[in-house]
Design a protein around this motif. Structure first.
Motif, mmCIF file in Angstrom:
data_model
loop_
_atom_site.group_PDB
_atom_site.id
_atom_site.type_symbol
_atom_site.label_atom_id
_atom_site.label_comp_id
_atom_site.label_asym_id
_atom_site.label_seq_id
_atom_site.Cartn_x
_atom_site.Cartn_y
_atom_site.Cartn_z
ATOM 1 N N ASN A 165 50.342 43.474 146.985
ATOM 2 C CA ASN A 165 49.486 44.091 148.483
ATOM 3 C C ASN A 165 50.067 45.227 149.348
ATOM 4 O OD1 ASN A 165 47.391 43.927 150.561
ATOM 5 N ND2 ASN A 165 48.732 42.226 150.700
ATOM 6 N N LYS A 198 49.958 45.861 154.946
ATOM 7 C CA LYS A 198 48.640 44.878 153.649
ATOM 8 C C LYS A 198 47.931 45.623 153.613
ATOM 9 C CE LYS A 198 52.319 42.122 153.641
ATOM 10 N NZ LYS A 198 53.436 42.719 152.810
ATOM 11 N N THR A 201 42.988 41.236 152.008
ATOM 12 C CA THR A 201 43.025 39.775 153.184
ATOM 13 C C THR A 201 43.576 38.943 152.233
ATOM 14 O OG1 THR A 201 41.210 39.142 153.188
ATOM 15 C CG2 THR A 201 41.203 41.105 154.606
ATOM 16 N N SER A 202 43.986 37.731 152.825
ATOM 17 C CA SER A 202 44.352 37.019 152.034
ATOM 18 C C SER A 202 43.588 35.816 151.334
ATOM 19 C CB SER A 202 44.776 35.394 153.021
ATOM 20 O OG SER A 202 43.833 35.123 154.245
ATOM 21 N N THR A 203 41.823 36.666 151.131
ATOM 22 C CA THR A 203 40.755 36.218 150.262
ATOM 23 C C THR A 203 41.047 36.640 149.906
ATOM 24 O OG1 THR A 203 39.410 37.257 152.070
ATOM 25 C CG2 THR A 203 39.797 34.661 152.432
#
Length: 261
Positions: A165, A198, A201-203
């Motif tokens: 990431n 990054k 996203t976290s999803t």
């Protein structure tokens, strides 16, 4: 005394010179081709290592490349495949991803919304470059990317760290962008601004954006646009988001994270 200034003799001399020059040029091309190919491959390897953050002044490129393992990935499944399993591919080392994109048997046509990066044809198989640590764990993966800028296709690499990431580095080895404008993709400061960003996203959605203008201070996923090069900036945004998405390397990165590649 015979007249040597006839049209016939002039044409014979001119034709003879053309033939001799053609032979010399053809011979030189054949003799120099191995050296030219070797230099081209050396430059290609330097760009891989630079994106991975491994290239330093005076480094032995061939020695550093021993740390790099090229692997073939089926872009439709995100799984690694053997060259023996794919008709038309002799070996992983010999596989040229850009040439494959022009081969109907090894690529597919794209258009409209399916082709935001304007690559026209997408190869079915990509060659990615894995760099493992001493313990065998993945440290860096280098992903080939390409897409249309202002004047033509840009070809380069993006390297992600072990979390798959975080950006380790980016760079382009071939493009036609205007020096001082779109050509600023070669600016070391612009490339350095990518490091640590990054991409998701976290999803798992693509978070990257290359903005028109300056990115907000402290932004984790936004990159400064190229000043005075709006169309190149838009093309870069499209190409990176495409290759990071489901049509590009996202399936592979998902599989690697799950240990299922």
């Amino acid at each position: 005394m015979a007249n040597n200034d006839t049209i016939k003799k002039t044409l014979i001399v001119a034709l003879s010179l053309c033939i001799v020059c053609s032979i010399v040029v053809s011979t030189a091309a054949v003799v120099l081709k191995p050296s030219q190919d070797a230099n081209k491959q050396l430059d290609f390897n330097k760009n891989i290592l630079a994106a991975a953050g491994l290239l330093t002044d005076g480094a032995d490129v061939n020695e550093l490349m021993k740390k790099v393992t090229p692997k073939l990935v089926d872009l439709s499944t995100g799984k690694f495949v053997s060259a023996d399993d794919v008709e038309g591919i002799v070996s992983v080392d010999a596989y040229d991803q850009n040439k494959a994109a022009k081969d109907p048997a090894l690529s597919e046509a794209l258009s409209g919304d399916n082709d935001p990066a304007k690559i026209l044809r997408k190869e079915k198989y990509a060659k990615v470059y894995m760099i493992n640590g001493d313990g065998g764990q993945l440290e860096t993966i280098v992903l080939p990317v390409k897409g249309y800028g202002l004047w033509g296709q840009l070809y380069g690499f993006m390297a992600l760290g072990s979390d798959l990431n975080t950006v380790v580095g980016v760079g382009f080895y071939d493009h036609k962008e205007t020096p001082g404008l779109g050509g600023e993709v070669d600016n070391p400061n612009w490339k350095a601004s990518w490091v640590g960003k990054k991409m998701y996203t976290s999803t798992g959605d693509v978070a990257l954006r290359i903005l028109k203008g300056k990115a907000p201070s402290g932004s984790e996923s936004e990159i400064d646009g190229l000043s005075g090069a709006t169309l190149t900036t838009r093309g870069l945004d499209n190409l990176y988001r495409y290759w990071l998405g489901e049509s590009g390397y996202r399936p592979l990165l998902n599989n690697l994270q799950k240990g299922e590649a």
